[in-house]
Design a protein around this motif. Structure first.
Motif, PDB file in Angstrom:
ATOM      1  N   GLY A  22       0.827  -1.200   0.000  1.00 24.71           N
ATOM      2  CA  GLY A  22       0.000   0.000   0.000  1.00 24.71           C
ATOM      3  C   GLY A  22       0.866   1.255   0.000  1.00 24.71           C
ATOM      4  N   GLU A  23       0.210   2.365  -0.132  1.00 24.12           N
ATOM      5  CA  GLU A  23       0.878   3.660  -0.190  1.00 24.12           C
ATOM      6  C   GLU A  23       1.545   3.966   1.160  1.00 24.12           C
ATOM      7  OE1 GLU A  23       1.952   7.216  -2.094  1.00 24.12           O
ATOM      8  OE2 GLU A  23       0.939   5.477  -2.928  1.00 24.12           O
ATOM      9  N   PRO A  24       2.847   4.260   1.160  1.00 23.61           N
ATOM     10  CA  PRO A  24       3.485   4.630   2.431  1.00 23.61           C
ATOM     11  C   PRO A  24       2.955   5.985   2.914  1.00 23.61           C
ATOM     12  CG  PRO A  24       5.063   4.794   0.614  1.00 23.61           C
ATOM     13  CD  PRO A  24       3.787   4.257   0.044  1.00 23.61           C
ATOM     14  N   THR A  25       2.597   6.029   4.176  1.00 17.91           N
ATOM     15  CA  THR A  25       2.082   7.267   4.764  1.00 17.91           C
ATOM     16  C   THR A  25       3.006   7.711   5.884  1.00 17.91           C
ATOM     17  OG1 THR A  25       0.763   6.158   6.459  1.00 17.91           O
ATOM     18  CG2 THR A  25      -0.305   6.526   4.301  1.00 17.91           C
ATOM     19  N   PHE A  29       5.241   5.362   8.437  1.00 12.45           N
ATOM     20  CA  PHE A  29       6.664   5.653   8.583  1.00 12.45           C
ATOM     21  C   PHE A  29       7.023   5.873  10.051  1.00 12.45           C
ATOM     22  CE2 PHE A  29      10.229   8.733   8.590  1.00 12.45           C
ATOM     23  CZ  PHE A  29      11.195   7.935   7.983  1.00 12.45           C
ATOM     24  N   PHE A  30       6.230   6.676  10.765  1.00 10.85           N
ATOM     25  CA  PHE A  30       6.476   6.907  12.195  1.00 10.85           C
ATOM     26  C   PHE A  30       6.466   5.593  12.972  1.00 10.85           C
ATOM     27  CE2 PHE A  30       4.640  11.502  12.303  1.00 10.85           C
ATOM     28  CZ  PHE A  30       5.812  11.986  11.739  1.00 10.85           C
ATOM     29  N   ARG A  31       5.499   4.727  12.653  1.00 12.07           N
ATOM     30  CA  ARG A  31       5.417   3.424  13.336  1.00 12.07           C
ATOM     31  C   ARG A  31       6.661   2.580  13.054  1.00 12.07           C
ATOM     32  NH1 ARG A  31      -0.763   2.387  11.749  1.00 12.07           N
ATOM     33  NH2 ARG A  31      -1.723   3.608  13.405  1.00 12.07           N
ATOM     34  N   ALA A  32       7.092   2.557  11.801  1.00 10.89           N
ATOM     35  CA  ALA A  32       8.269   1.755  11.426  1.00 10.89           C
ATOM     36  C   ALA A  32       9.530   2.281  12.110  1.00 10.89           C
ATOM     37  CB  ALA A  32       8.452   1.755   9.911  1.00 10.89           C
ATOM     38  N   VAL A  33       9.657   3.591  12.190  1.00  6.56           N
ATOM     39  CA  VAL A  33      10.839   4.205  12.806  1.00  6.56           C
ATOM     40  C   VAL A  33      10.762   4.122  14.328  1.00  6.56           C
ATOM     41  CG1 VAL A  33      12.105   6.388  13.086  1.00  6.56           C
ATOM     42  CG2 VAL A  33      11.234   5.745  10.864  1.00  6.56           C
ATOM     43  N   PHE A  45      12.104  13.607  11.318  1.00  4.53           N
ATOM     44  CA  PHE A  45      11.539  12.437  10.661  1.00  4.53           C
ATOM     45  C   PHE A  45      10.470  12.797   9.632  1.00  4.53           C
ATOM     46  CE2 PHE A  45      13.667  10.569  14.296  1.00  4.53           C
ATOM     47  CZ  PHE A  45      14.372   9.566  13.653  1.00  4.53           C
ATOM     48  N   VAL A  46       9.774  13.904   9.831  1.00  7.75           N
ATOM     49  CA  VAL A  46       8.833  14.385   8.812  1.00  7.75           C
ATOM     50  C   VAL A  46       9.618  14.745   7.551  1.00  7.75           C
ATOM     51  CG1 VAL A  46       7.262  16.261   8.171  1.00  7.75           C
ATOM     52  CG2 VAL A  46       7.050  15.161  10.417  1.00  7.75           C
ATOM     53  N   LYS A  47      10.729  15.447   7.718  1.00  4.03           N
ATOM     54  CA  LYS A  47      11.561  15.814   6.564  1.00  4.03           C
ATOM     55  C   LYS A  47      12.168  14.576   5.900  1.00  4.03           C
ATOM     56  CE  LYS A  47      12.817  20.474   7.936  1.00  4.03           C
ATOM     57  NZ  LYS A  47      13.910  21.387   8.301  1.00  4.03           N
ATOM     58  N   VAL A 126       9.320  -1.360   4.733  1.00  5.05           N
ATOM     59  CA  VAL A 126      10.747  -1.613   4.915  1.00  5.05           C
ATOM     60  C   VAL A 126      11.491  -0.612   4.042  1.00  5.05           C
ATOM     61  CG1 VAL A 126      12.646  -3.264   4.696  1.00  5.05           C
ATOM     62  CG2 VAL A 126      10.347  -4.086   5.268  1.00  5.05           C
ATOM     63  N   ILE A 127      12.459   0.071   4.627  1.00  2.00           N
ATOM     64  CA  ILE A 127      13.327   0.969   3.861  1.00  2.00           C
ATOM     65  C   ILE A 127      14.755   0.512   4.097  1.00  2.00           C
ATOM     66  CG2 ILE A 127      14.135   3.318   3.482  1.00  2.00           C
ATOM     67  CD1 ILE A 127      11.387   4.258   4.573  1.00  2.00           C
ATOM     68  N   ASP A 128      15.419   0.148   3.025  1.00  2.00           N
ATOM     69  CA  ASP A 128      16.807  -0.321   3.094  1.00  2.00           C
ATOM     70  C   ASP A 128      17.686   0.731   2.421  1.00  2.00           C
ATOM     71  OD1 ASP A 128      19.322  -1.544   2.313  1.00  2.00           O
ATOM     72  OD2 ASP A 128      18.410  -3.470   2.781  1.00  2.00           O
ATOM     73  N   ALA A 129      18.491   1.396   3.222  1.00  2.00           N
ATOM     74  CA  ALA A 129      19.432   2.414   2.702  1.00  2.00           C
ATOM     75  C   ALA A 129      20.844   1.988   3.058  1.00  2.00           C
ATOM     76  CB  ALA A 129      19.103   3.789   3.265  1.00  2.00           C
ATOM     77  N   THR A 130      21.196   0.768   2.687  1.00  2.00           N
ATOM     78  CA  THR A 130      22.502   0.240   3.043  1.00  2.00           C
ATOM     79  C   THR A 130      23.523   0.354   1.922  1.00  2.00           C
ATOM     80  OG1 THR A 130      21.790  -1.989   2.434  1.00  2.00           O
ATOM     81  CG2 THR A 130      21.588  -1.366   4.756  1.00  2.00           C
TER      82      THR A 130
END
Length: 134
Positions: A22-25, A29-33, A45-47, A126-130
């Motif tokens: 689904g569309e990331p909101t 994002f706040f929940r994942a972080v 985190f908003v930025k 999931v965001i992978d920035a590795t």
């Protein structure tokens, strides 16, 4: 011959992969972080979310820009085996895959996160920035 004697900059980018159902909101994002809406760092985190959201390109479109026929082929060339496994697992679960990059030439929040490698996992995001090119 010209010699540059003033400030010289060296920019950097870090690629990231967003795997989502689904569309990331902002809320997902706040929940994942793990950031509460009362956090003193909420603006950061908003930025960061806006940086991801503004630069997300569908994975296959992004991969083809770099001469790859599949997302997996792109990930295999530019990320670790762990990331490839993470992407393949997400694809098997029906997640949408997006790819983008953070750049140190932009604002301070993007620069801060561009200079590090990280994974954010939570819920259906999931965001992978590795792939740190710094």
């Amino acid at each position: 011959m010209k010699v540059k004697t003033d400030f010289v900059t060296n920019s950097s980018t870090t690629n990231y992969i967003v795997m989502t159902q689904g569309e990331p909101t902002l809320l997902t994002f706040f929940r994942a972080v793990g950031v509460s809406q009362e956090s003193l760092f909420l603006d950061v985190f908003v930025k960061l979310f806006k940086c991801f959201k503004d630069d997300m390109t569908p994975g296959l479109v992004y991969a083809k820009r770099f001469g790859c026929n599949t997302v997996d082929e792109y990930v295999e060339k530019h990320f670790s085996k762990d990331t490839l496994t993470r992407v393949q697992d997400a694809e098997a679960k029906g997640y949408d895959i997006y790819i983008g990059d953070l750049c140190s030439d932009n604002d301070s929040v993007e620069t801060l996160f561009c200079c590090d490698s990280f994974v954010i996992e939570g819920g259906k995001l999931v965001i992978d920035a590795t792939e740190d090119a710094w």
